[in-house]
Design a protein around this motif. Structure first.
Motif, short mmCIF file in Angstrom:
data_model
loop_
_atom_site.label_atom_id
_atom_site.label_comp_id
_atom_site.label_asym_id
_atom_site.label_seq_id
_atom_site.Cartn_x
_atom_site.Cartn_y
_atom_site.Cartn_z
N PRO A 160 32.60 -16.81 -20.78
CA PRO A 160 33.48 -17.03 -19.25
C PRO A 160 34.79 -16.51 -19.53
O PRO A 160 35.56 -16.83 -20.26
N GLU A 161 35.12 -15.55 -18.61
CA GLU A 161 36.57 -15.39 -18.15
C GLU A 161 36.94 -15.88 -16.79
O GLU A 161 37.25 -14.84 -16.04
N PHE A 162 36.71 -17.05 -16.64
CA PHE A 162 36.89 -17.70 -15.34
C PHE A 162 38.12 -17.13 -14.52
O PHE A 162 37.99 -17.17 -13.24
N ALA A 221 33.04 -21.59 -6.46
CA ALA A 221 32.37 -20.67 -7.24
C ALA A 221 31.20 -21.28 -8.35
O ALA A 221 30.21 -20.97 -8.74
N HIS A 232 39.32 -14.61 -14.01
CA HIS A 232 39.18 -13.19 -13.47
C HIS A 232 38.56 -13.20 -12.22
O HIS A 232 37.96 -12.09 -11.61
N VAL A 233 37.96 -14.43 -11.67
CA VAL A 233 37.17 -14.16 -10.50
C VAL A 233 37.88 -13.92 -9.36
O VAL A 233 39.20 -14.18 -9.12
N LEU A 234 37.22 -13.21 -8.55
CA LEU A 234 37.86 -12.77 -7.19
C LEU A 234 37.27 -13.47 -6.04
O LEU A 234 36.40 -13.95 -5.89
N GLN A 279 30.38 -10.42 -9.57
CA GLN A 279 31.48 -10.40 -10.46
C GLN A 279 31.89 -12.04 -10.68
O GLN A 279 32.26 -12.40 -11.83
N ALA A 280 31.59 -12.69 -9.79
CA ALA A 280 31.80 -14.40 -10.03
C ALA A 280 30.84 -14.64 -11.24
O ALA A 280 31.08 -15.44 -11.90
N LEU A 281 29.54 -14.36 -11.23
CA LEU A 281 28.59 -14.47 -12.25
C LEU A 281 29.16 -14.05 -13.68
O LEU A 281 29.20 -14.80 -14.48
N LEU A 282 29.65 -12.88 -13.57
CA LEU A 282 30.39 -12.28 -14.82
C LEU A 282 31.40 -13.16 -15.23
O LEU A 282 31.74 -13.41 -16.53
N ALA A 283 32.14 -13.97 -14.26
CA ALA A 283 33.31 -14.56 -14.91
C ALA A 283 32.92 -16.06 -15.34
O ALA A 283 33.63 -16.74 -15.84
N ILE A 286 27.35 -21.78 -9.26
CA ILE A 286 26.40 -20.86 -10.18
C ILE A 286 26.36 -21.80 -11.46
O ILE A 286 25.12 -21.76 -12.03
N GLY A 326 29.68 -11.21 -5.51
CA GLY A 326 29.01 -12.33 -6.13
C GLY A 326 28.45 -11.87 -7.49
O GLY A 326 28.75 -13.12 -8.37
#
Lengths: 284, 284
Positions: A151-153, A217, A155-157, B216-220, A221, B214
């Protein structure tokens, strides 16, 4: 005897202890070049005997997937000299029979807080650290989350706070969580480092806004039962309570996980979560 | 012989087949009251012999944690008659020796797409469905994510598209992903159901905006190697490509997972992903 190493962006910790996280002895020193840092670590471990297993908690991005060809490598990073450096190779050259378990620093800290810290006994825990950057380790269903890389938390938008026109400090995304709420973001936005801002400064409402949305977020998730926030910025008085109150408002009664109270808490270990978690990796 | 049941909000599917997802026989019927729905399902299964194991893919919120006292219960839901109904009890009363594995409908669909569908062979996959609501199932490190209860991806809060003043349809959060991008949100925002809007209608740029954020949040948080988007709304021509293009723009080269291409894809099974995934649960 178990060994542990926390390789941080600015400091390195080496330790020996038990796989339940008990520290027997540790040494801390500044992280410099890869060669110098590992020479110092290996010398210290050599003086302690032959460790049977070592847990490593490393700054990222780092390849932690043991199936990958480049397992143990620091990936592309702005940190000078470190891109492509293998963390695991010099240690295995020195201790060929040693079993290494490698994790991100935040995942290791999450594990320590979830086992013997501020979220002890829970199987679903997020550990967020706010300092120069923002990162998170996530324990979900009793396992540390990786996914593709990790995870690269930070960087969430997230939605902007109404009236906030700060453009953000992230060189990639501008106004991602890290760009809006890291230590450098606070300093640039208000012209003063967070440590010098009083607890009733509006900076902390802004900080809580972005943190609460980031946690929302996470809830949507990989729902945590509790969220631990550590790191330098988190030491601002009342920030955890403020973030939790706003989070409850945003969630509007929707997420059952929020029945747990308190939900957003400071770490028990802070400076020691990473190295204790690294020790625990030897038995995880 | 393995049995499977997909309990959807509007339709129920019962099937027998193999634990690799191969369907031998299935029946579909409208979901009505709990009693009537389960009577019909049990009658059908009884005619097929005694199943040794059954996988169930259920609408949520549902207690899927086998350690919980209320395992198998539908939780508080606006769906009339279903709050507090136990899915598992009537089935175990009819087939006492049968092993039941219960999952959310979206997790089951995710499993099918990740094993034999549009993301076959990957260990990190998200399956998003967009219809009356928005939900996601997430396979991370080869395991289906649960956390505290299970993900409620549709309720993640995201940045607004510039100039968008639609207030959203979610009764809890207003402008969460579901409130901005579900079928009813599209219909209310544009005064026309999505199915009647042409592929070059601006509705699809708006839809792609919220979907890309959405993802992008999963990716993070739980980085997928590929994202499958299904459900009625996803059938709009070009929506997957539009969403992927915007996602790449947002990510700004930051997430290594995006090296996989195509990244945002339609499902292979769509109508059958849930029931095939439910069959697979018997061997998962």
């Amino acid at each position: 005897m178990f060994a542990a190493m926390e390789l941080g962006g600015t400091k390195t910790v080496v330790a020996i202890g038990e796989s339940d996280g008990t520290l027997i002895e540790e040494m801390r020193f500044p992280t410099t070049t890869p060669e110098e840092t590992f020479l110092k670590a290996i010398k210290w471990f050599s003086g302690k005997g032959m460790p049977e297993a070592m847990g490593i908690a490393a700054f990222g991005p780092v390849q932690i997937n043991p199936k990958a060809d480049n397992w143990g490598d620091i990936l592309q990073t702005p940190k000078a000299h470190w891109s492509g450096f293998s963390i695991t190779k010099p240690l295995l050259a020195a201790f060929p029979d040693m079993k290494i378990t490698l994790e991100t620093d935040v995942n290791a800290a999450c594990l320590a807080e979830a086992r013997i810290g501020a979220a002890a006994g829970l199987e679903n825990v997020a550990y967020i650290t706010i300092g120069t950057g923002i990162g998170a380790g996530v324990l979900c269903d009793g396992r540390l989350l990786h996914g593709a890389l990790h995870p690269e938390f930070g960087h969430v938008l997230l939605p902007r706070k109404s009236g906030d026109d700060f453009k953000g400090t992230c060189p990639f995304h501008g106004d991602c969580l890290e760009g809006m709420a890291s230590g450098p973001a606070i300093a640039q936005r208000w012209g003063t480092p967070g440590g010098d801002l009083s607890p009733d400064h509006p900076a902390w409402d802004t900080e809580a806004w972005y943190l609460a949305h980031g946690i929302q977020a996470l809830l949507a998730i990989a729902p945590p039962e509790r969220v631990v926030i550590g790191g330098g910025v988190s030491q601002a008085q009342g920030l955890h309570e403020k973030t939790e109150a706003l989070l409850r408002e945003l969630a509007a009664g929707y997420f059952p996980a929020l029945e747990n109270s308190p939900y957003v808490v400071p770490p028990k270990f802070d400076q020691e979560a990473g190295i204790r978690g690294a020790l625990m990796l030897t038995g995880f």
